[in-house]
Write a protein that holds these residues in place. Structure first.
Motif, PDB file in Angstrom:
ATOM      1  N   ARG A 149      -6.098  15.426  17.101  1.00  0.00           N
ATOM      2  CA  ARG A 149      -6.432  13.941  16.229  1.00  0.00           C
ATOM      3  C   ARG A 149      -5.337  13.025  16.468  1.00  0.00           C
ATOM      4  O   ARG A 149      -5.439  11.927  16.843  1.00  0.00           O
ATOM      5  CB  ARG A 149      -6.414  14.294  14.705  1.00  0.00           C
ATOM      6  N   GLN A 150      -3.920  13.507  16.408  1.00  0.00           N
ATOM      7  CA  GLN A 150      -3.036  12.447  16.882  1.00  0.00           C
ATOM      8  C   GLN A 150      -2.999  12.161  18.098  1.00  0.00           C
ATOM      9  O   GLN A 150      -2.777  10.803  18.237  1.00  0.00           O
ATOM     10  CB  GLN A 150      -1.606  13.223  16.647  1.00  0.00           C
ATOM     11  N   ASN A 151      -3.337  13.139  19.047  1.00  0.00           N
ATOM     12  CA  ASN A 151      -3.196  12.473  20.499  1.00  0.00           C
ATOM     13  C   ASN A 151      -4.394  11.585  20.631  1.00  0.00           C
ATOM     14  O   ASN A 151      -4.261  10.624  21.462  1.00  0.00           O
ATOM     15  CB  ASN A 151      -3.297  13.761  21.538  1.00  0.00           C
ATOM     16  N   VAL A 152      -5.661  11.745  19.996  1.00  0.00           N
ATOM     17  CA  VAL A 152      -6.697  11.004  20.469  1.00  0.00           C
ATOM     18  C   VAL A 152      -6.588   9.615  19.623  1.00  0.00           C
ATOM     19  O   VAL A 152      -6.773   8.630  20.274  1.00  0.00           O
ATOM     20  CB  VAL A 152      -8.080  11.523  19.777  1.00  0.00           C
ATOM     21  N   ARG A 153      -6.035   9.386  18.800  1.00  0.00           N
ATOM     22  CA  ARG A 153      -5.460   8.322  17.949  1.00  0.00           C
ATOM     23  C   ARG A 153      -4.484   7.408  18.912  1.00  0.00           C
ATOM     24  O   ARG A 153      -4.766   6.294  19.017  1.00  0.00           O
ATOM     25  CB  ARG A 153      -4.812   8.447  16.592  1.00  0.00           C
ATOM     26  N   TRP A 154      -3.639   8.204  19.494  1.00  0.00           N
ATOM     27  CA  TRP A 154      -2.688   7.352  20.437  1.00  0.00           C
ATOM     28  C   TRP A 154      -3.422   6.897  21.620  1.00  0.00           C
ATOM     29  O   TRP A 154      -3.198   5.754  22.131  1.00  0.00           O
ATOM     30  CB  TRP A 154      -1.488   8.356  20.758  1.00  0.00           C
ATOM     31  N   ARG A 155      -4.178   7.597  22.199  1.00  0.00           N
ATOM     32  CA  ARG A 155      -4.858   7.395  23.445  1.00  0.00           C
ATOM     33  C   ARG A 155      -5.950   6.272  23.197  1.00  0.00           C
ATOM     34  O   ARG A 155      -6.423   5.539  23.990  1.00  0.00           O
ATOM     35  CB  ARG A 155      -5.483   8.572  24.220  1.00  0.00           C
ATOM     36  N   THR A 156      -6.444   6.161  22.168  1.00  0.00           N
ATOM     37  CA  THR A 156      -7.544   4.942  21.821  1.00  0.00           C
ATOM     38  C   THR A 156      -7.155   4.076  20.707  1.00  0.00           C
ATOM     39  O   THR A 156      -7.867   3.604  19.855  1.00  0.00           O
ATOM     40  CB  THR A 156      -8.631   5.759  20.968  1.00  0.00           C
ATOM     41  N   ARG A 157      -5.713   3.997  20.996  1.00  0.00           N
ATOM     42  CA  ARG A 157      -5.111   2.877  19.746  1.00  0.00           C
ATOM     43  C   ARG A 157      -5.978   1.584  20.032  1.00  0.00           C
ATOM     44  O   ARG A 157      -6.191   1.144  21.231  1.00  0.00           O
ATOM     45  CB  ARG A 157      -3.616   2.782  20.069  1.00  0.00           C
ATOM     46  N   PRO A 185     -12.105   1.174  29.383  1.00  0.00           N
ATOM     47  CA  PRO A 185     -10.797   1.727  29.454  1.00  0.00           C
ATOM     48  C   PRO A 185     -10.400   2.610  28.662  1.00  0.00           C
ATOM     49  O   PRO A 185      -9.567   3.511  28.821  1.00  0.00           O
ATOM     50  CB  PRO A 185      -9.900   0.238  29.703  1.00  0.00           C
ATOM     51  N   VAL A 186     -10.856   2.411  27.170  1.00  0.00           N
ATOM     52  CA  VAL A 186     -10.504   3.227  26.165  1.00  0.00           C
ATOM     53  C   VAL A 186     -10.912   4.605  26.457  1.00  0.00           C
ATOM     54  O   VAL A 186     -10.171   5.647  26.321  1.00  0.00           O
ATOM     55  CB  VAL A 186     -11.173   2.713  24.982  1.00  0.00           C
ATOM     56  N   ILE A 187     -12.052   4.820  26.800  1.00  0.00           N
ATOM     57  CA  ILE A 187     -12.853   6.170  27.271  1.00  0.00           C
ATOM     58  C   ILE A 187     -12.042   6.730  28.560  1.00  0.00           C
ATOM     59  O   ILE A 187     -11.840   7.915  28.413  1.00  0.00           O
ATOM     60  CB  ILE A 187     -14.239   6.032  27.335  1.00  0.00           C
ATOM     61  N   GLU A 188     -11.549   5.730  29.430  1.00  0.00           N
ATOM     62  CA  GLU A 188     -10.969   6.349  30.541  1.00  0.00           C
ATOM     63  C   GLU A 188      -9.685   7.049  30.092  1.00  0.00           C
ATOM     64  O   GLU A 188      -9.152   7.969  30.749  1.00  0.00           O
ATOM     65  CB  GLU A 188     -10.730   5.342  31.596  1.00  0.00           C
ATOM     66  N   ARG A 189      -8.935   6.461  29.174  1.00  0.00           N
ATOM     67  CA  ARG A 189      -7.616   6.655  28.818  1.00  0.00           C
ATOM     68  C   ARG A 189      -7.616   8.184  28.101  1.00  0.00           C
ATOM     69  O   ARG A 189      -7.042   9.143  28.191  1.00  0.00           O
ATOM     70  CB  ARG A 189      -7.019   5.906  27.875  1.00  0.00           C
ATOM     71  N   VAL A 190      -8.833   8.410  27.375  1.00  0.00           N
ATOM     72  CA  VAL A 190      -8.716   9.547  26.537  1.00  0.00           C
ATOM     73  C   VAL A 190      -9.696  10.677  27.144  1.00  0.00           C
ATOM     74  O   VAL A 190      -9.562  11.931  26.969  1.00  0.00           O
ATOM     75  CB  VAL A 190      -9.711   9.382  25.130  1.00  0.00           C
ATOM     76  N   ARG A 191     -10.499  10.307  28.395  1.00  0.00           N
ATOM     77  CA  ARG A 191     -11.274  11.453  29.030  1.00  0.00           C
ATOM     78  C   ARG A 191     -10.637  12.585  29.448  1.00  0.00           C
ATOM     79  O   ARG A 191     -11.031  13.801  29.143  1.00  0.00           O
ATOM     80  CB  ARG A 191     -12.183  10.860  29.903  1.00  0.00           C
ATOM     81  N   LEU A 213     -21.251   6.208  28.883  1.00  0.00           N
ATOM     82  CA  LEU A 213     -20.010   5.366  29.034  1.00  0.00           C
ATOM     83  C   LEU A 213     -19.126   6.630  29.629  1.00  0.00           C
ATOM     84  O   LEU A 213     -17.960   6.205  30.031  1.00  0.00           O
ATOM     85  CB  LEU A 213     -19.451   5.084  27.829  1.00  0.00           C
ATOM     86  N   GLY A 214     -19.491   7.861  29.737  1.00  0.00           N
ATOM     87  CA  GLY A 214     -18.776   8.801  30.295  1.00  0.00           C
ATOM     88  C   GLY A 214     -17.603   9.645  29.308  1.00  0.00           C
ATOM     89  O   GLY A 214     -16.759  10.431  29.813  1.00  0.00           O
ATOM     90  N   MET A 215     -18.051   9.479  28.103  1.00  0.00           N
ATOM     91  CA  MET A 215     -17.236  10.168  27.101  1.00  0.00           C
ATOM     92  C   MET A 215     -17.576  11.493  26.798  1.00  0.00           C
ATOM     93  O   MET A 215     -18.837  11.929  26.478  1.00  0.00           O
ATOM     94  CB  MET A 215     -17.342   9.401  25.714  1.00  0.00           C
ATOM     95  N   PRO A 216     -16.736  12.565  27.229  1.00  0.00           N
ATOM     96  CA  PRO A 216     -16.832  13.958  26.958  1.00  0.00           C
ATOM     97  C   PRO A 216     -17.495  14.243  25.557  1.00  0.00           C
ATOM     98  O   PRO A 216     -16.808  13.700  24.631  1.00  0.00           O
ATOM     99  CB  PRO A 216     -15.811  14.724  27.531  1.00  0.00           C
ATOM    100  N   ARG A 217     -18.240  15.274  25.363  1.00  0.00           N
ATOM    101  CA  ARG A 217     -18.523  15.882  24.371  1.00  0.00           C
ATOM    102  C   ARG A 217     -17.868  17.164  23.980  1.00  0.00           C
ATOM    103  O   ARG A 217     -17.786  18.080  25.128  1.00  0.00           O
ATOM    104  CB  ARG A 217     -20.176  16.375  23.957  1.00  0.00           C
ATOM    105  N   LEU A 218     -17.291  17.571  23.081  1.00  0.00           N
ATOM    106  CA  LEU A 218     -16.560  18.954  22.979  1.00  0.00           C
ATOM    107  C   LEU A 218     -17.757  19.919  22.491  1.00  0.00           C
ATOM    108  O   LEU A 218     -17.463  21.104  22.754  1.00  0.00           O
ATOM    109  CB  LEU A 218     -15.670  18.941  21.561  1.00  0.00           C
TER     110      LEU A 218
END
Length: 389
Positions: free
Chosen positions: A272-280, A289-295, A383-388
């Protein structure tokens, strides 16, 4: 050497203390290789110091990494190709780290089998800065017994002693190594019939009672002491296997007593911390670009923790990420009129677009209500956002 070069090139990686990347090193070696080869054969080659890089750890502190030059990575890879087939068969079947054809998942599955078989108490041993404290003399002595080649032994010691460059100053080192495992500890555990799993310096021993666990812990203190390795007492314990984590996983008992795998609480918090940081919430009007950072992070995390048997947790994580993405999208659109127009362009009914736009500044609350019917799962899929899940 050609096979080693292909592997080094495929691994990519940063430049060492010489500042030369893969392509620059390739050009340099066209002229320099004959001289390097001659020094290797004569035993006079001296590796460059490794470049020290500190990587922040989730629980605070810093993990120290050493980055060799590309030339030294090439020579190390060539050494590995020759030594690994000789050394790997001597390792324990219960050791999984840094070995061909093995991975962390194998270690987790083996641990789960022990817990399922009724060995519910774990002796969880954490070694204090293991890779920084491996004694070079002990390591070379063990290696010499298996590799009767003075030139190879001399080269391995040269790499162990190559030093670390920090702030432009080379610091000599007399202990520490990038990778490894206490081989003799494994053999003693096997001799005594213990059920254990090792991944590099992470070792868990599974027993049936706390009393047996305490005896094993004392044995390990003695064995590691002979190798001049120190147990981190604050992170080690004899405890219930369900209350400890192993390689980011935890075990839990489902209905009927079946032991299942889960992502540990610490790993979930780090996620959760990493997702918050990558989607700040930065400026901009595009989600791409936001999704590209977290993908890449999501894909890597899913690949590693895909063994977890907790579908509800996956769904909650997916819903939480989409909620966050919707809030970020509203923040990008910002103004009520813009929100209304954008939602209408995406096919939202007028009343829904009006309802969301009317609360334009309440991004987090707004993103969990009517907006779900417009910025759907399919919208984020496109948009290319992966699902878990």
């Amino acid at each position: 050497m050609q096979r080693a070069w292909k592997r080094v090139k495929a691994n990519k990686g940063a430049a060492g203390v010489d500042g030369l990347d893969i392509d620059q090193t390739a050009e340099q070696l066209k002229q320099a290789w004959p001289g390097i080869r001659e020094r290797l054969l004569s035993g006079t080659y001296r590796p460059s110091p490794v470049r020290r890089v500190g990587i922040p750890k989730p629980d605070g502190g810093e993990r120290e990494l050493g980055i060799p030059t590309v030339t030294d990575r090439l020579i190390q890879q060539a050494l590995l190709q020759v030594l690994q087939p000789l050394l790997d068969p001597t390792f324990s079947e219960h050791s999984h780290g840094f070995r061909p054809g093995r991975r962390a998942h194998d270690a987790v599955l083996e641990a789960q089998r022990y817990v399922q078989a009724g060995f519910r108490i774990v002796v969880d041993v954490d070694l204090a800065k293991f890779f920084d404290r491996v004694n070079h003399d002990i390591l070379i002595d063990r290696l010499r017994k298996r590799i009767p080649d003075a030139g190879v032994i001399r080269l391995v010691r040269a790499y162990l002693n190559s030093g670390i460059m920090a702030d432009g100053v080379v610091q000599e080192r007399y202990q520490g190594t990038p990778q490894g495992g206490p081989h003799e500890v494994d053999r003693e555990l096997e001799r005594r019939g213990h059920r254990f799993v090792r991944y590099a310096d992470d070792c868990n021993v599974y027993v049936r009672s706390r009393r047996a666990g305490e005896r094993v812990m004392e044995l390990l203190r003695c064995l590691y002491g002979i190798l001049r390795l120190q147990i981190n007492e604050s992170k080690s314990a004899v405890a219930s296997a369900s209350g400890r984590k192993f390689l980011g996983y935890a075990f839990w008992a489902a209905q009927g007593g079946e032991v299942k795998r889960a992502v540990s609480r610490k790993a979930l918090a780090t996620f959760r911390q990493n997702v918050r940081w990558r989607t700040r919430r930065s400026g901009g009007r595009s989600m791409a670009p936001v999704i590209e950072r977290v993908r890449p992070y999501l894909l890597g995390w899913k690949a590693y923790f895909g063994l977890a048997q907790t579908p509800r947790v996956w769904r909650e994580l997916d819903e939480g990420m989409r909620h966050r993405m919707r809030a970020i999208q509203l923040k990008h659109w910002r103004h009520g009129r813009t929100i209304y127009c954008e939602l209408r362009a995406l096919g939202a009914p007028a009343d829904v677009a009006q309802q969301v736009a009317a609360n334009s500044r309440r991004w987090w609350r707004n993103s969990g209500l009517a907006l779900n019917r417009v910025l759907t799962i399919g919208y984020f899929d496109r948009l290319g956002m992966p699902r878990l899940t």
